[in-house]
Design a protein around this motif. Structure first.
Motif, PDB file in Angstrom:
ATOM      1  N   ASP A  32      43.367  34.536  74.302  1.00 26.69           N
ATOM      2  CA  ASP A  32      44.039  35.841  74.255  1.00 26.69           C
ATOM      3  C   ASP A  32      44.738  36.168  75.568  1.00 26.69           C
ATOM      4  OD1 ASP A  32      43.110  36.179  71.660  1.00 26.69           O
ATOM      5  OD2 ASP A  32      41.281  37.177  72.338  1.00 26.69           O
ATOM      6  N   ASN A  33      44.088  35.895  76.699  1.00 25.35           N
ATOM      7  CA  ASN A  33      44.654  36.228  78.011  1.00 25.35           C
ATOM      8  C   ASN A  33      45.332  35.041  78.680  1.00 25.35           C
ATOM      9  OD1 ASN A  33      43.744  38.937  77.923  1.00 25.35           O
ATOM     10  ND2 ASN A  33      41.703  38.245  78.497  1.00 25.35           N
ATOM     11  N   GLY A  34      45.160  33.842  78.149  1.00 25.88           N
ATOM     12  CA  GLY A  34      45.798  32.655  78.716  1.00 25.88           C
ATOM     13  C   GLY A  34      45.293  32.301  80.100  1.00 25.88           C
ATOM     14  N   CYS A  35      43.949  32.359  80.279  1.00 25.49           N
ATOM     15  CA  CYS A  35      43.381  32.063  81.596  1.00 25.49           C
ATOM     16  C   CYS A  35      41.929  31.607  81.447  1.00 25.49           C
ATOM     17  CB  CYS A  35      43.461  33.278  82.505  1.00 25.49           C
ATOM     18  SG  CYS A  35      42.520  34.684  81.917  1.00 25.49           S
ATOM     19  N   LEU A  36      41.350  31.182  82.549  1.00 20.96           N
ATOM     20  CA  LEU A  36      39.942  30.800  82.561  1.00 20.96           C
ATOM     21  C   LEU A  36      39.050  32.025  82.394  1.00 20.96           C
ATOM     22  CD1 LEU A  36      39.937  28.276  85.534  1.00 20.96           C
ATOM     23  CD2 LEU A  36      39.633  27.721  83.128  1.00 20.96           C
ATOM     24  N   ALA A  37      37.900  31.834  81.771  1.00 24.37           N
ATOM     25  CA  ALA A  37      36.918  32.908  81.591  1.00 24.37           C
ATOM     26  C   ALA A  37      35.527  32.294  81.682  1.00 24.37           C
ATOM     27  CB  ALA A  37      37.110  33.586  80.235  1.00 24.37           C
ATOM     28  N   LYS A  64      49.325  31.377  93.932  1.00 28.44           N
ATOM     29  CA  LYS A  64      48.241  32.361  93.996  1.00 28.44           C
ATOM     30  C   LYS A  64      47.761  32.682  92.574  1.00 28.44           C
ATOM     31  CE  LYS A  64      46.924  36.520  96.277  1.00 28.44           C
ATOM     32  NZ  LYS A  64      46.941  36.955  97.640  1.00 28.44           N
ATOM     33  N   GLY A  65      46.453  32.809  92.410  1.00 25.17           N
ATOM     34  CA  GLY A  65      45.883  33.093  91.093  1.00 25.17           C
ATOM     35  C   GLY A  65      45.794  31.858  90.214  1.00 25.17           C
ATOM     36  N   THR A  66      45.931  30.678  90.821  1.00 29.61           N
ATOM     37  CA  THR A  66      45.877  29.428  90.078  1.00 29.61           C
ATOM     38  C   THR A  66      44.764  28.551  90.636  1.00 29.61           C
ATOM     39  OG1 THR A  66      48.261  29.511  89.718  1.00 29.61           O
ATOM     40  CG2 THR A  66      47.211  27.409  89.368  1.00 29.61           C
ATOM     41  N   TYR A  67      43.949  28.021  89.750  1.00 24.49           N
ATOM     42  CA  TYR A  67      42.869  27.116  90.139  1.00 24.49           C
ATOM     43  C   TYR A  67      43.326  25.685  89.892  1.00 24.49           C
ATOM     44  CZ  TYR A  67      38.493  24.509  89.709  1.00 24.49           C
ATOM     45  OH  TYR A  67      37.499  23.580  89.827  1.00 24.49           O
ATOM     46  N   SER A  68      43.271  24.864  90.899  1.00 25.62           N
ATOM     47  CA  SER A  68      43.620  23.456  90.776  1.00 25.62           C
ATOM     48  C   SER A  68      42.389  22.718  90.239  1.00 25.62           C
ATOM     49  CB  SER A  68      44.052  22.914  92.140  1.00 25.62           C
ATOM     50  OG  SER A  68      44.553  21.621  91.998  1.00 25.62           O
ATOM     51  N   CYS A  69      42.319  22.604  88.930  1.00 24.24           N
ATOM     52  CA  CYS A  69      41.138  22.094  88.230  1.00 24.24           C
ATOM     53  C   CYS A  69      41.142  20.565  88.183  1.00 24.24           C
ATOM     54  CB  CYS A  69      41.135  22.657  86.810  1.00 24.24           C
ATOM     55  SG  CYS A  69      39.675  22.249  85.866  1.00 24.24           S
ATOM     56  N   PRO A  70      40.091  19.927  88.708  1.00 21.96           N
ATOM     57  CA  PRO A  70      40.036  18.465  88.621  1.00 21.96           C
ATOM     58  C   PRO A  70      39.774  18.010  87.194  1.00 21.96           C
ATOM     59  CG  PRO A  70      38.012  19.318  89.553  1.00 21.96           C
ATOM     60  CD  PRO A  70      38.937  20.486  89.389  1.00 21.96           C
ATOM     61  N   CYS A  71      40.364  16.894  86.843  1.00 21.64           N
ATOM     62  CA  CYS A  71      40.178  16.316  85.507  1.00 21.64           C
ATOM     63  C   CYS A  71      39.519  14.950  85.674  1.00 21.64           C
ATOM     64  CB  CYS A  71      41.527  16.190  84.813  1.00 21.64           C
ATOM     65  SG  CYS A  71      41.425  15.551  83.140  1.00 21.64           S
ATOM     66  N   TYR A  72      38.429  14.744  84.934  1.00 24.61           N
ATOM     67  CA  TYR A  72      37.656  13.509  85.024  1.00 24.61           C
ATOM     68  C   TYR A  72      37.639  12.788  83.680  1.00 24.61           C
ATOM     69  CZ  TYR A  72      35.863  15.590  89.310  1.00 24.61           C
ATOM     70  OH  TYR A  72      35.761  16.169  90.548  1.00 24.61           O
ATOM     71  N   MET A  73      37.579  11.462  83.724  1.00 22.39           N
ATOM     72  CA  MET A  73      37.489  10.674  82.491  1.00 22.39           C
ATOM     73  C   MET A  73      36.122  10.804  81.844  1.00 22.39           C
ATOM     74  SD  MET A  73      39.342   7.069  82.799  1.00 22.39           S
ATOM     75  CE  MET A  73      40.230   6.774  84.297  1.00 22.39           C
ATOM     76  N   TYR A  74      35.081  10.876  82.678  1.00 26.51           N
ATOM     77  CA  TYR A  74      33.707  10.856  82.184  1.00 26.51           C
ATOM     78  C   TYR A  74      32.939  12.070  82.700  1.00 26.51           C
ATOM     79  CZ  TYR A  74      35.346   6.049  82.178  1.00 26.51           C
ATOM     80  OH  TYR A  74      36.105   4.937  82.012  1.00 26.51           O
ATOM     81  N   VAL A  90      44.770  19.733  87.514  1.00 29.59           N
ATOM     82  CA  VAL A  90      45.597  20.522  86.595  1.00 29.59           C
ATOM     83  C   VAL A  90      45.565  21.978  87.046  1.00 29.59           C
ATOM     84  CG1 VAL A  90      45.908  21.222  84.191  1.00 29.59           C
ATOM     85  CG2 VAL A  90      45.017  18.940  84.720  1.00 29.59           C
ATOM     86  N   ASP A  91      46.719  22.592  87.240  1.00 28.65           N
ATOM     87  CA  ASP A  91      46.792  23.990  87.657  1.00 28.65           C
ATOM     88  C   ASP A  91      46.562  24.898  86.451  1.00 28.65           C
ATOM     89  OD1 ASP A  91      47.313  23.236  90.236  1.00 28.65           O
ATOM     90  OD2 ASP A  91      49.476  23.494  90.089  1.00 28.65           O
ATOM     91  N   LEU A  92      45.482  25.690  86.513  1.00 31.43           N
ATOM     92  CA  LEU A  92      45.126  26.630  85.451  1.00 31.43           C
ATOM     93  C   LEU A  92      45.071  28.038  86.018  1.00 31.43           C
ATOM     94  CD1 LEU A  92      42.169  24.660  83.802  1.00 31.43           C
ATOM     95  CD2 LEU A  92      44.535  24.768  83.023  1.00 31.43           C
ATOM     96  N   LYS A  93      45.507  29.024  85.236  1.00 32.61           N
ATOM     97  CA  LYS A  93      45.428  30.418  85.681  1.00 32.61           C
ATOM     98  C   LYS A  93      43.962  30.811  85.814  1.00 32.61           C
ATOM     99  CE  LYS A  93      49.756  31.813  83.581  1.00 32.61           C
ATOM    100  NZ  LYS A  93      50.394  32.620  82.550  1.00 32.61           N
ATOM    101  N   SER A  94      43.622  31.400  86.970  1.00 33.89           N
ATOM    102  CA  SER A  94      42.216  31.704  87.240  1.00 33.89           C
ATOM    103  C   SER A  94      41.746  33.028  86.655  1.00 33.89           C
ATOM    104  CB  SER A  94      41.947  31.667  88.744  1.00 33.89           C
ATOM    105  OG  SER A  94      42.730  32.619  89.408  1.00 33.89           O
ATOM    106  N   GLY A  95      42.633  33.828  86.100  1.00 37.37           N
ATOM    107  CA  GLY A  95      42.221  35.065  85.439  1.00 37.37           C
ATOM    108  C   GLY A  95      41.731  36.115  86.416  1.00 37.37           C
ATOM    109  N   GLN A  96      40.672  36.821  86.040  1.00 34.79           N
ATOM    110  CA  GLN A  96      40.175  37.937  86.856  1.00 34.79           C
ATOM    111  C   GLN A  96      39.417  37.479  88.089  1.00 34.79           C
ATOM    112  OE1 GLN A  96      37.485  40.282  84.547  1.00 34.79           O
ATOM    113  NE2 GLN A  96      36.004  38.638  84.280  1.00 34.79           N
ATOM    114  N   PHE A  97      39.071  36.205  88.162  1.00 29.65           N
ATOM    115  CA  PHE A  97      38.310  35.690  89.300  1.00 29.65           C
ATOM    116  C   PHE A  97      39.211  34.922  90.257  1.00 29.65           C
ATOM    117  CE2 PHE A  97      35.156  35.871  85.829  1.00 29.65           C
ATOM    118  CZ  PHE A  97      34.254  36.752  86.409  1.00 29.65           C
ATOM    119  N   ASP A  98      38.742  34.835  91.493  1.00 28.36           N
ATOM    120  CA  ASP A  98      39.403  34.070  92.530  1.00 28.36           C
ATOM    121  C   ASP A  98      39.220  32.577  92.238  1.00 28.36           C
ATOM    122  OD1 ASP A  98      40.763  34.474  95.016  1.00 28.36           O
ATOM    123  OD2 ASP A  98      39.029  33.567  96.015  1.00 28.36           O
ATOM    124  N   PRO A  99      40.157  31.709  92.628  1.00 26.24           N
ATOM    125  CA  PRO A  99      39.946  30.269  92.418  1.00 26.24           C
ATOM    126  C   PRO A  99      38.655  29.749  93.050  1.00 26.24           C
ATOM    127  CG  PRO A  99      42.232  30.673  92.958  1.00 26.24           C
ATOM    128  CD  PRO A  99      41.510  31.982  93.115  1.00 26.24           C
TER     129      PRO A  99
END
Length: 115
Positions: A32-37, A64-74, A90-99
């Motif tokens: 709904d908000n298009g971000c991490l929760a 700003k407001g983007t979390y650089s999320c690591p992606c792992y195979m396993y 992968v850059d994901l919107k961090s939503g209401q929280f800080d990265p």
């Protein structure tokens, strides 16, 4: 991250690729908000909607407001010397929280699960 949940009507992108079947550990994706929760109770891993990977110039720092999320195979993030598990950030919107909040939660994308 695409907003629609049904990937049946997707056409091939002009540039990049659509990736489905990823999982989010340490968070969930709020469509709904298009971000991490925060995760729902008793939920260790959440399915991630389709993600559109587009080629871009290398950036020095995430927006700003983007979390650089690591992606792992396993799920075992360390991998081994012969087969490292880390693939990309992968850059994901961090939503209401800080990265930093998502870093402390250990939030990461997984391409496969242990089961």
């Amino acid at each position: 991250v695409l907003e629609q949940e049904d990937e049946q009507g997707l056409q091939a992108p002009k540039d990049g690729a659509f990736i489905r079947g990823m999982f989010l550990e340490g968070a969930r994706w709020d469509i709904d908000n298009g971000c991490l929760a925060d995760q729902k109770p008793m939920e260790l891993v959440a399915s991630m909607p389709v993600v559109h990977f587009k080629p871009v110039e290398a950036k020095k720092k995430a927006a700003k407001g983007t979390y650089s999320c690591p992606c792992y195979m396993y799920p075992i993030r360390t991998g081994s010397r012969e087969r490292p598990s880390y693939t990309i950030s992968v850059d994901l919107k961090s939503g209401q929280f800080d990265p930093d909040y998502w870093i402390k939660q250990g939030t990461a994308l997984l391409l496969s699960l242990a089961n």
